[in-house]
Design an enzyme around this catalytic site. Structure first.
Site, mmCIF file in Angstrom:
data_model
loop_
_atom_site.group_PDB
_atom_site.id
_atom_site.type_symbol
_atom_site.label_atom_id
_atom_site.label_comp_id
_atom_site.label_asym_id
_atom_site.label_seq_id
_atom_site.Cartn_x
_atom_site.Cartn_y
_atom_site.Cartn_z
ATOM 1 N N TYR A 138 55.697 54.475 -24.429
ATOM 2 C CA TYR A 138 54.916 55.121 -23.377
ATOM 3 C C TYR A 138 55.013 56.647 -23.409
ATOM 4 O O TYR A 138 54.282 57.318 -22.693
ATOM 5 C CB TYR A 138 55.372 54.629 -21.995
ATOM 6 C CG TYR A 138 54.798 53.287 -21.612
ATOM 7 C CD1 TYR A 138 55.184 52.131 -22.277
ATOM 8 C CD2 TYR A 138 53.866 53.166 -20.584
ATOM 9 C CE1 TYR A 138 54.660 50.892 -21.924
ATOM 10 C CE2 TYR A 138 53.346 51.937 -20.222
ATOM 11 C CZ TYR A 138 53.743 50.806 -20.895
ATOM 12 O OH TYR A 138 53.220 49.586 -20.536
ATOM 13 N N LYS A 189 64.895 44.070 -29.778
ATOM 14 C CA LYS A 189 64.413 43.481 -31.035
ATOM 15 C C LYS A 189 65.238 44.105 -32.153
ATOM 16 O O LYS A 189 64.720 44.855 -32.990
ATOM 17 C CB LYS A 189 62.902 43.779 -31.166
ATOM 18 C CG LYS A 189 62.197 43.025 -32.270
ATOM 19 C CD LYS A 189 61.932 41.571 -31.952
ATOM 20 C CE LYS A 189 61.378 40.871 -33.181
ATOM 21 N NZ LYS A 189 61.272 39.406 -33.017
ATOM 22 N N ASP A 223 61.235 38.208 -27.947
ATOM 23 C CA ASP A 223 60.398 37.002 -28.100
ATOM 24 C C ASP A 223 61.137 35.778 -27.547
ATOM 25 O O ASP A 223 60.562 34.950 -26.846
ATOM 26 C CB ASP A 223 59.954 36.797 -29.552
ATOM 27 C CG ASP A 223 61.058 37.014 -30.576
ATOM 28 O OD1 ASP A 223 62.182 37.420 -30.204
ATOM 29 O OD2 ASP A 223 60.802 36.758 -31.773
ATOM 30 N N ASP A 247 57.391 46.090 -19.654
ATOM 31 C CA ASP A 247 56.028 45.887 -19.157
ATOM 32 C C ASP A 247 55.606 44.443 -19.408
ATOM 33 O O ASP A 247 55.090 43.764 -18.519
ATOM 34 C CB ASP A 247 55.074 46.853 -19.875
ATOM 35 C CG ASP A 247 53.640 46.621 -19.463
ATOM 36 O OD1 ASP A 247 53.387 46.522 -18.248
ATOM 37 O OD2 ASP A 247 52.765 46.511 -20.349
ATOM 38 N N ASP A 251 55.342 40.787 -16.543
ATOM 39 C CA ASP A 251 54.153 39.996 -16.207
ATOM 40 C C ASP A 251 54.487 38.509 -16.265
ATOM 41 O O ASP A 251 54.025 37.732 -15.438
ATOM 42 C CB ASP A 251 52.976 40.330 -17.137
ATOM 43 C CG ASP A 251 52.086 41.423 -16.547
ATOM 44 O OD1 ASP A 251 52.594 42.265 -15.782
ATOM 45 O OD2 ASP A 251 50.870 41.430 -16.856
HETATM 46 C C1 IPM Z 1 52.546 48.272 -15.002
HETATM 47 C C2 IPM Z 1 51.157 48.505 -15.525
HETATM 48 C C3 IPM Z 1 51.114 49.882 -16.159
HETATM 49 C C4 IPM Z 1 52.116 49.923 -17.292
HETATM 50 C C5 IPM Z 1 49.716 50.315 -16.638
HETATM 51 C C6 IPM Z 1 48.689 50.190 -15.545
HETATM 52 C C7 IPM Z 1 49.737 51.691 -17.222
HETATM 53 O O1 IPM Z 1 50.808 47.512 -16.426
HETATM 54 O O2 IPM Z 1 52.953 49.011 -14.093
HETATM 55 O O3 IPM Z 1 53.213 47.359 -15.480
HETATM 56 O O4 IPM Z 1 51.795 49.541 -18.425
HETATM 57 O O5 IPM Z 1 53.231 50.327 -17.039
HETATM 58 MN MN MN Z 2 52.287 45.977 -16.681
#
Ligand code: IPM
Ligand code: MN
Length: 355
Positions: A138, A189, A223, A247, A251
């Site tokens: 990032y 990793k 992974d 990130d 999710d």
């Molecule tokens: C998160 C989001 C952000 C990230 C995006 C929107 C830039 O996915 O906060 O997880 O990748 O960090």
């Molecule tokens: Mn995200």
């Protein structure tokens, strides 16, 4: 002595303002009940403003935000704005400029909530992900050569500094130390990214025994971690990882805890005087704008994280408790599943907090 805070509120795009309205409703009730006050400064940032004025995050606004005690951010994202402009220009810029080097993402399945994982209940899913938030892929290092030609080259490099890695690890160890299981898993990793994760692994194994002998250390490849999070999430207590992996795995974490309707996140600068920012993990879902169907619990939970960070733990606990209760009362947490309006859910939480 009653506490008073300066809080910047960014209402966001699409359904962002609707869930923020509920977040603020709950915050107001909590303030009355738990004896704190806050001065609210509203900021109009996001896709609408960009399309109207061409401004993403004016420097003057950034300077004002530096003077706040916390930032409460709803979802940003607009279908007419090219991907990357708002994400990099607002969210990532704030994380970097305010040096919010920790992204804290609790993954907790509340009792009564259905996880998509078969046979997993609240006793199996209760961990915290500490994501490094200012470095890695990032950081924006890299570039293009001969763009648009058949010889095009694109390089995107992961930046990992000893200081950045150490401060993230130390934060994660400190959290693990305070938890019952006292277990910290480094996710990386090391078998392929042999420069970056060699640094992470060395720093992890140096800091652990020296500064946090009570914390059990563990390492998983990213992974395998995705597999375990689905197969056996009870393996995890605290996870620490770099920006990109954090990130991705959060999710997965959001989904196993019931969905984006509930998951909240804190972008923290834990240093003295640091300004931290709290947000729901989900996006602005613009196609549902004005329909009163988005679950505001994630935004409300982000508010609870903010209060905890500001030192009003009683209010934070009350909001979290109310959110957990309401979760258990709803048939589902995601769009179209709650069976209740955005405002009704906010009202219910507010009523429980008011007691
Ligand atoms: C998160 C989001 C952000 C990230 C995006 C929107 C830039 O996915 O906060 O997880 O990748 O960090
Ligand atoms: Mn995200």
């Amino acid at each position: 002595m009653s506490k008073s805070f300066k809080i910047a509120v960014i209402h966001g795009d699409g359904t962002g303002p609707e869930v923020m309205r509920e977040g603020l409703k709950v915050l107001d009730v909590a303030a009355k009940k738990y004896g704190f006050s806050y001065a609210r400064e509203d900021y109009d940032l996001g896709g609408e403003r960009y399309l109207r004025t061409g401004e993403v995050l004016p420097d003057s606004v950034l300077e004002e935000l530096r003077a706040q005690d916390a930032i409460y951010l709803s979802a940003i994202g607009h279908p007419d704005v090219k991907p990357g402009i708002l994400e990099k220009g607002i969210l990532l810029r704030l994380r970097f400029e305010l040096d919010q080097y920790i992204n804290l993402r609790p993954v907790k399945l509340y009792p009564g909530v259905k996880s998509p994982l078969a046979n997993k209940g609240a006793e199996h899913i209760d961990f915290v992900v500490v994501r490094e938030n200012t470095e890695g892929l990032y950081a924006g290092a890299g570039g293009n050569l001969k763009k648009g030609t058949p010889d095009e080259v694109a390089i995107q490099e992961s930046i990992n500094t000893r200081k950045g890695v150490d401060r993230c690890l130390r934060y994660a160890f400190n959290i693990a130390k305070e938890r019952q299981r006292k277990q910290l898993t480094l996710v990386g990793k090391t078998n392929v990214l042999t420069y970056a994760f060699d640094l992470w692994e060395r720093a992890f194994n140096e800091m652990g025994p020296k500064e946090f002998p009570a914390v059990k250390r563990n390492y998983h490849h990213v992974d395998a971690c995705c597999m375990y999070m689905v197969m056996a999430p009870e393996m995890y207590d605290v996870i620490v990882t770099d920006n990109m992996f954090g990130d991705i795995i959060t999710d997965v974490g959001a989904i196993i805890q019931g969905g984006l309707g509930i998951s909240a996140s804190g972008n923290l600068n834990p240093d003295v005087g640091g300004v931290s920012m709290f947000e729901p993990v989900g996006g602005s879902a613009p196609q549902f704008t004005g329909q009163n169907v988005i679950n505001p619990l994630a935004c409300i939970n982000a508010g609870a994280m903010m209060l905890r960070h500001l030192g009003v733990a009683d209010a934070a606990n009350a909001i979290e408790g109310a959110v957990a209760k309401v979760c258990g009362e709803l048939p589902g947490l995601n769009i179209g599943e709650t069976g209740k309006g955005t405002d009704e859910i906010g009202d219910r939480v507010a009523a429980l907090v008011a007691g």
